[in-house]
Design a protein around this motif. Structure first.
Motif, mmCIF file in Angstrom:
data_model
loop_
_atom_site.group_PDB
_atom_site.id
_atom_site.type_symbol
_atom_site.label_atom_id
_atom_site.label_comp_id
_atom_site.label_asym_id
_atom_site.label_seq_id
_atom_site.Cartn_x
_atom_site.Cartn_y
_atom_site.Cartn_z
ATOM 1 N N ASP A 127 5.477 19.276 11.954
ATOM 2 C CA ASP A 127 6.732 18.633 12.329
ATOM 3 C C ASP A 127 6.635 17.898 13.663
ATOM 4 N N PHE A 128 5.997 18.517 14.678
ATOM 5 C CA PHE A 128 5.977 17.895 15.994
ATOM 6 C C PHE A 128 5.271 16.544 15.950
ATOM 7 N N SER A 129 4.115 16.495 15.276
ATOM 8 C CA SER A 129 3.377 15.241 15.160
ATOM 9 C C SER A 129 4.187 14.201 14.393
ATOM 10 N N ASP A 130 4.816 14.639 13.296
ATOM 11 C CA ASP A 130 5.590 13.695 12.481
ATOM 12 C C ASP A 130 6.839 13.218 13.220
ATOM 13 N N LEU A 131 7.459 14.118 14.007
ATOM 14 C CA LEU A 131 8.632 13.716 14.782
ATOM 15 C C LEU A 131 8.246 12.725 15.873
ATOM 16 N N ASN A 132 7.090 12.908 16.450
ATOM 17 C CA ASN A 132 6.613 11.958 17.452
ATOM 18 C C ASN A 132 6.369 10.590 16.814
ATOM 19 N N SER A 159 21.146 9.254 8.692
ATOM 20 C CA SER A 159 20.440 10.498 9.013
ATOM 21 C C SER A 159 19.406 10.267 10.110
ATOM 22 N N GLY A 160 18.739 9.136 10.043
ATOM 23 C CA GLY A 160 17.745 8.807 11.056
ATOM 24 C C GLY A 160 18.383 8.640 12.429
ATOM 25 N N ILE A 161 19.578 7.998 12.469
ATOM 26 C CA ILE A 161 20.272 7.803 13.752
ATOM 27 C C ILE A 161 20.680 9.155 14.328
ATOM 28 N N ARG A 162 21.241 10.050 13.464
ATOM 29 C CA ARG A 162 21.657 11.367 13.958
ATOM 30 C C ARG A 162 20.454 12.171 14.463
ATOM 31 N N LEU A 163 19.349 12.111 13.736
ATOM 32 C CA LEU A 163 18.145 12.834 14.173
ATOM 33 C C LEU A 163 17.639 12.275 15.495
ATOM 34 N N LEU A 164 17.634 10.949 15.639
ATOM 35 C CA LEU A 164 17.136 10.337 16.873
ATOM 36 C C LEU A 164 17.974 10.758 18.065
ATOM 37 N N GLU A 165 19.320 10.805 17.901
ATOM 38 C CA GLU A 165 20.205 11.185 19.001
ATOM 39 C C GLU A 165 19.951 12.616 19.470
ATOM 40 N N ARG A 166 19.658 13.522 18.524
ATOM 41 C CA ARG A 166 19.388 14.915 18.892
ATOM 42 C C ARG A 166 17.942 15.109 19.358
ATOM 43 N N LEU A 167 17.048 14.331 18.814
ATOM 44 C CA LEU A 167 15.616 14.532 19.060
ATOM 45 C C LEU A 167 15.167 13.991 20.407
ATOM 46 N N GLY A 222 15.308 16.226 23.626
ATOM 47 C CA GLY A 222 14.364 17.335 23.556
ATOM 48 C C GLY A 222 12.924 16.885 23.764
ATOM 49 N N MET A 223 12.550 15.772 23.144
ATOM 50 C CA MET A 223 11.188 15.264 23.289
ATOM 51 C C MET A 223 10.921 14.810 24.723
ATOM 52 N N GLU A 224 11.957 14.250 25.371
ATOM 53 C CA GLU A 224 11.792 13.838 26.772
ATOM 54 C C GLU A 224 11.582 15.056 27.668
ATOM 55 N N GLN A 225 12.287 16.160 27.369
ATOM 56 C CA GLN A 225 12.088 17.383 28.149
ATOM 57 C C GLN A 225 10.684 17.939 27.948
ATOM 58 N N ILE A 226 10.208 17.906 26.718
ATOM 59 C CA ILE A 226 8.848 18.385 26.442
ATOM 60 C C ILE A 226 7.829 17.516 27.165
ATOM 61 N N SER A 227 8.001 16.210 27.097
ATOM 62 C CA SER A 227 7.085 15.292 27.769
ATOM 63 C C SER A 227 7.095 15.504 29.278
ATOM 64 N N SER A 228 8.308 15.718 29.830
ATOM 65 C CA SER A 228 8.431 15.950 31.268
ATOM 66 C C SER A 228 7.738 17.243 31.670
ATOM 67 N N ALA A 229 7.893 18.292 30.848
ATOM 68 C CA ALA A 229 7.260 19.579 31.148
ATOM 69 C C ALA A 229 5.749 19.460 31.122
ATOM 70 N N LEU A 230 5.212 18.715 30.158
ATOM 71 C CA LEU A 230 3.766 18.534 30.069
ATOM 72 C C LEU A 230 3.234 17.734 31.255
ATOM 73 N N GLU A 231 3.968 16.702 31.659
ATOM 74 C CA GLU A 231 3.548 15.903 32.810
ATOM 75 C C GLU A 231 3.594 16.721 34.095
ATOM 76 N N GLU A 232 4.625 17.571 34.209
ATOM 77 C CA GLU A 232 4.748 18.418 35.397
ATOM 78 C C GLU A 232 3.579 19.396 35.484
ATOM 79 N N LEU A 233 3.223 19.966 34.331
ATOM 80 C CA LEU A 233 2.088 20.885 34.305
ATOM 81 C C LEU A 233 0.794 20.150 34.648
ATOM 82 N N LYS A 234 0.637 18.968 34.136
ATOM 83 C CA LYS A 234 -0.548 18.167 34.431
ATOM 84 C C LYS A 234 -0.629 17.836 35.920
ATOM 85 N N ASP A 235 0.504 17.457 36.503
ATOM 86 C CA ASP A 235 0.534 17.161 37.943
ATOM 87 C C ASP A 235 0.201 18.388 38.771
#
Length: 311
Positions: free
Chosen positions: A5-10, A63-71, A74-87
């Motif tokens: 799911d994570f790869s497909d959602l990305n 359905s795609g619009i609703r998923l994008l609004e919720r997704l 969350g994906m930005e938070q995950i990306s931010s957390a990964l960048e913070e860990l990398k830094d």
């Protein structure tokens, strides 16, 4: 969540941003057919169509619009957390444990820069240990050590952390007022001396002198023997006798007049200190920052011979 799911959602996010399989494929480094397969799998698992696809355009379904609004949040938070860990991996932080074998080593290499180092890297906690006996960095949990080059393990990576250090033979004004000032190394034989025995069963350290290519090695007539350069300096300040010490150690006493240097023309240099760490271990960001700060400038040529560092 399905492991795909994570790869497909990305993939879905990239397509939604570009509204183009070709643009998303270029961003993700995949082929358009791979992206199409990924989206088809995601839609099948969700049981809902996410994209309207034609040969010329791509658009989001409801359905795609609703998923994008919720997704997206969350994906930005995950990306931010990964960048913070990398830094974090590249920003000096955490505990940095350093072993030094004498107070003089600490005073010469670490003390001149520790205020600047901790100010530059406030997330680092510096822990210093002075221990005369050699230690194994790996088994004791130290990140690095500072010692004379002769004490650095052969398998370690060593960085020069100080230039050669000038030796000073010193005595207190009160002591020298009662005796003739030595003019040559042979004159030391008629003086009271403070000697160093650097190991419990070792020999007294002999005093090495050098001038114009001539070398003299003297066994000092000791009235007091210590295993600490700091103790030797204090004994000399107290008028016990002459002491043979690193110039960096006695400089404060020379400035205040508590000690007077003699035989200055005969004083050699001793080898400087090195910071070293395990060759099998990648240095942390904090250790790399310390290495950069203590790395000694190029050696200044000297007329004096550099001898083995006894301290």
């Amino acid at each position: 969540m399905h492991r795909s799911d994570f790869s497909d959602l990305n993939t879905f996010l990239a397509i939604a941003d570009h509204l183009s399989f070709r643009g998303a494929a270029a961003q993700l480094g995949l082929t358009s057919s791979a992206l199409s397969h990924s989206i088809r799998q995601l839609e099948e698992r969700l049981g809902s169509r996410l994209l309207h696809r034609t040969t010329r355009s791509v658009s989001l379904t409801d359905s795609g619009i609703r998923l994008l609004e919720r997704l997206r949040p969350g994906m930005e938070q995950i990306s931010s957390a990964l960048e913070e860990l990398k830094d974090q991996q590249h920003r000096p932080s955490g505990r940095l444990r350093i072993y030094t074998h004498t107070d003089l080593t600490l005073r010469t290499v670490i003390a001149p820069i520790w205020a600047r180092f901790l100010s530059s890297y406030p997330e680092v906690r510096l822990e210093l240990c002075v221990e005369p006996a050699p230690i194994d960095l790996a088994s004791t949990g130290f990140d690095a050590g500072v010692a004379a080059r002769s004490r650095v393990p052969a398998e370690a990576i060593a960085i020069r952390a100080s230039n050669p250090i000038q030796i000073a033979v010193v005595g207190s004004p009160g002591y020298l007022a009662k005796r003739s000032v030595p003019r040559t190394p042979d004159d030391v034989a008629s003086h009271r001396c403070v000697a160093l025995r650097l190991s419990r069963d070792g020999e007294l350290y002999r005093w090495v002198f050098e001038r114009n290519g001539k070398k003299r090695i003297i066994s000092p007539p000791a009235v007091v023997t210590v295993n600490s350069p700091d103790a030797a300096a204090q004994a000399s300040v107290d008028g016990i006798g002459l002491a043979y010490l690193a110039g960096d150690l006695v400089r404060p006493f020379l400035k205040t007049g508590k000690l007077i240097q003699v035989l200055e023309e005969w004083s050699p240099s001793i080898e400087g200190y090195h910071l070293y760490y395990q060759s099998r271990r990648q240095p942390s960001a904090a250790l790399r920052a310390l290495i950069d700060m203590v790395r000694a400038p190029p050696k200044v040529p000297s007329d004096h011979t550099s001898v083995k560092n006894p301290f």
